[in-house]
Design a protein around this motif. Sequence first.
Motif, short mmCIF file in Angstrom:
data_model
loop_
_atom_site.label_atom_id
_atom_site.label_comp_id
_atom_site.label_asym_id
_atom_site.label_seq_id
_atom_site.Cartn_x
_atom_site.Cartn_y
_atom_site.Cartn_z
N ILE A 174 0.78 -1.29 0.09
CA ILE A 174 -0.10 -0.07 -0.21
C ILE A 174 0.83 1.22 0.05
N ALA A 175 0.41 2.34 -0.87
CA ALA A 175 1.39 3.24 -1.09
C ALA A 175 0.37 4.52 -1.08
N PRO A 176 0.82 5.66 -0.54
CA PRO A 176 -0.03 6.94 -0.70
C PRO A 176 -0.24 7.49 -1.87
N ALA A 177 -1.30 8.15 -2.29
CA ALA A 177 -1.40 8.85 -3.87
C ALA A 177 -1.72 10.14 -3.34
N GLY A 178 -1.59 10.63 -2.24
CA GLY A 178 -1.71 12.01 -1.76
C GLY A 178 -3.40 12.43 -1.40
N ALA A 179 -3.49 13.50 -0.62
CA ALA A 179 -4.81 13.85 -0.10
C ALA A 179 -5.53 14.37 -1.40
N ALA A 180 -6.89 13.90 -1.25
CA ALA A 180 -8.09 14.45 -2.31
C ALA A 180 -8.51 15.56 -1.62
N TYR A 181 -8.69 16.69 -2.59
CA TYR A 181 -9.15 17.94 -2.25
C TYR A 181 -10.44 18.42 -3.28
N VAL A 182 -11.26 19.17 -2.77
CA VAL A 182 -12.34 19.55 -3.52
C VAL A 182 -12.00 20.78 -4.57
N PHE A 183 -12.09 20.58 -5.84
CA PHE A 183 -11.99 21.25 -6.82
C PHE A 183 -13.48 22.02 -7.18
N VAL A 184 -13.46 23.31 -7.42
CA VAL A 184 -14.84 24.01 -7.76
C VAL A 184 -14.58 24.75 -8.98
N ASN A 185 -15.57 24.68 -9.69
CA ASN A 185 -15.55 25.65 -10.89
C ASN A 185 -16.06 27.23 -10.58
N ASP A 186 -16.46 27.34 -9.24
CA ASP A 186 -16.80 28.62 -8.53
C ASP A 186 -16.34 28.90 -7.28
N LYS A 187 -15.29 29.50 -6.93
CA LYS A 187 -14.68 29.61 -5.63
C LYS A 187 -15.84 30.27 -4.64
N GLU A 188 -16.80 30.61 -4.92
CA GLU A 188 -17.95 31.14 -4.11
C GLU A 188 -18.47 29.78 -3.49
N VAL A 189 -18.30 28.73 -4.14
CA VAL A 189 -18.83 27.43 -3.52
C VAL A 189 -17.86 26.81 -2.61
N ASN A 190 -17.93 27.40 -1.44
CA ASN A 190 -16.88 27.11 -0.24
C ASN A 190 -17.43 26.59 0.80
N THR A 191 -18.68 26.34 0.89
CA THR A 191 -19.37 25.49 2.00
C THR A 191 -20.24 24.41 1.42
N LEU A 192 -20.74 23.51 2.24
CA LEU A 192 -21.58 22.61 1.89
C LEU A 192 -22.90 23.16 1.66
N ALA A 193 -23.50 24.08 2.24
CA ALA A 193 -24.65 24.59 1.80
C ALA A 193 -24.68 25.04 0.62
N LYS A 194 -23.51 25.77 0.03
CA LYS A 194 -23.68 26.41 -1.19
C LYS A 194 -23.54 25.29 -2.41
N ALA A 195 -22.73 24.15 -1.94
CA ALA A 195 -23.06 22.88 -2.71
C ALA A 195 -24.26 22.23 -3.37
N ALA A 196 -25.30 22.54 -2.50
CA ALA A 196 -26.57 22.34 -2.99
C ALA A 196 -27.08 22.58 -4.37
N GLY A 197 -27.49 21.70 -5.16
CA GLY A 197 -27.58 21.68 -6.64
C GLY A 197 -26.57 21.74 -7.60
N LYS A 198 -25.50 21.67 -6.98
CA LYS A 198 -24.30 21.37 -8.00
C LYS A 198 -24.28 20.28 -8.32
N ARG A 199 -23.39 19.93 -9.76
CA ARG A 199 -23.31 18.72 -10.37
C ARG A 199 -21.69 18.10 -9.63
N VAL A 200 -21.71 17.05 -9.17
CA VAL A 200 -20.61 16.67 -8.65
C VAL A 200 -20.26 15.37 -9.08
N ALA A 201 -18.93 15.15 -9.74
CA ALA A 201 -18.38 13.78 -10.22
C ALA A 201 -18.22 12.89 -9.08
N VAL A 202 -19.04 11.59 -9.31
CA VAL A 202 -18.52 10.49 -8.19
C VAL A 202 -18.41 9.25 -8.95
N LEU A 203 -17.35 8.62 -8.41
CA LEU A 203 -16.79 7.09 -9.10
C LEU A 203 -17.97 6.27 -8.82
#
Length: 329
Positions: free
Chosen positions: A135-164
């Motif tokens: 097992i090896a680390p691949a790095g921490a995952a961070y949230v990338f947003v196309n609008d930096k105003e989306v900086n809280t969970l509340a503001k993520a409502a209605g946004k399209r999020v890629a999931v595996l």
Amino acid sequence: MKKLLTAAFAACALATSVTAQAAPQKICVFDIVGNVGPMMGAMKDWQTAAVGWGIDAELVPYTNEAIAAEDLKAGVCDAALVTGIRGRGFNQYAGTVDSIGAIPSMDHMRIVLQVLSMPQSAAKLSQGSYQIMGIAPAGAAYVFVNDKEVNTLAKAAGKRVAVLEYDETQAKLVSQVGATPVASDITNFSTKFNNGVVDVIAAPLAAYEALELYKGLSPDGGIINYPLVQLTIQLIAKKDAFSPDVAQKSREYFFQNLDRIVAQLQKEEEKVDPKWWVEIPDADKAEYEVLMQEARNQLRTEGYYSPDMLDMLRKVRCKLDQSRPECTG
């Protein structure tokens, strides 16, 4: 005549046995860049070390992780290097290392990987017909947003999020914050972000340059400066292809080379333009901690995460910070 035939059959059997042993073991390596990528580079070093364990390994690059995993199941590969999230289907205990918010930093990860490289962990790293060989680390995952105003969970409502699409936990979590999960995989989530098909992705910083994520960030996006999960890459093998002794040597090799991997990750992370970072208040971070702990508990109850691994990860968090609320009592 009978003795002669018996000797001939024995010789044929011996020759067949030698030939079978001489056949190289096929290691299917997921590397989104292909044969010249960092994962293949690291595995070429492993391949050299494996010669000393009596292993003749043939490395086969895969740019599609799903196919590498399926080829492992089908017996095309003797082992496959895939992400820990994908690997959860082969070994729940090891796959839970990549659980949301469970490993706050690389210091925590180092302790976890040290424990997992010890012989005492071998039994838990074996499940069904598969075993974990590193097992090896691949790095921490961070949230990338196309609008930096989306900086809280509340503001993520209605946004399209890629999931595996093969990890049901991600869609569950995204839906809980009122966002819309968009089924994706490792080969196309970045393209969807860069083309505006999705508004939000979670990715390791090492993917920033390799997958040109700055295209999706431009012009008004940002990276929320709060790691969601520490990702891993795991070498998963068929039990009957490698002896327990070789598997243990391989796990120890992975841990012994941890510093090299961390240094490589840091080099990639330094390529991220500082202008993209979005800072969030400590109060929000504390709220995220609680939400992620609740999510881990829910996913434990629903059978997605290994209770044993979650308990171990909590002990590591408390070892490094006894002031955490979860560490009292």
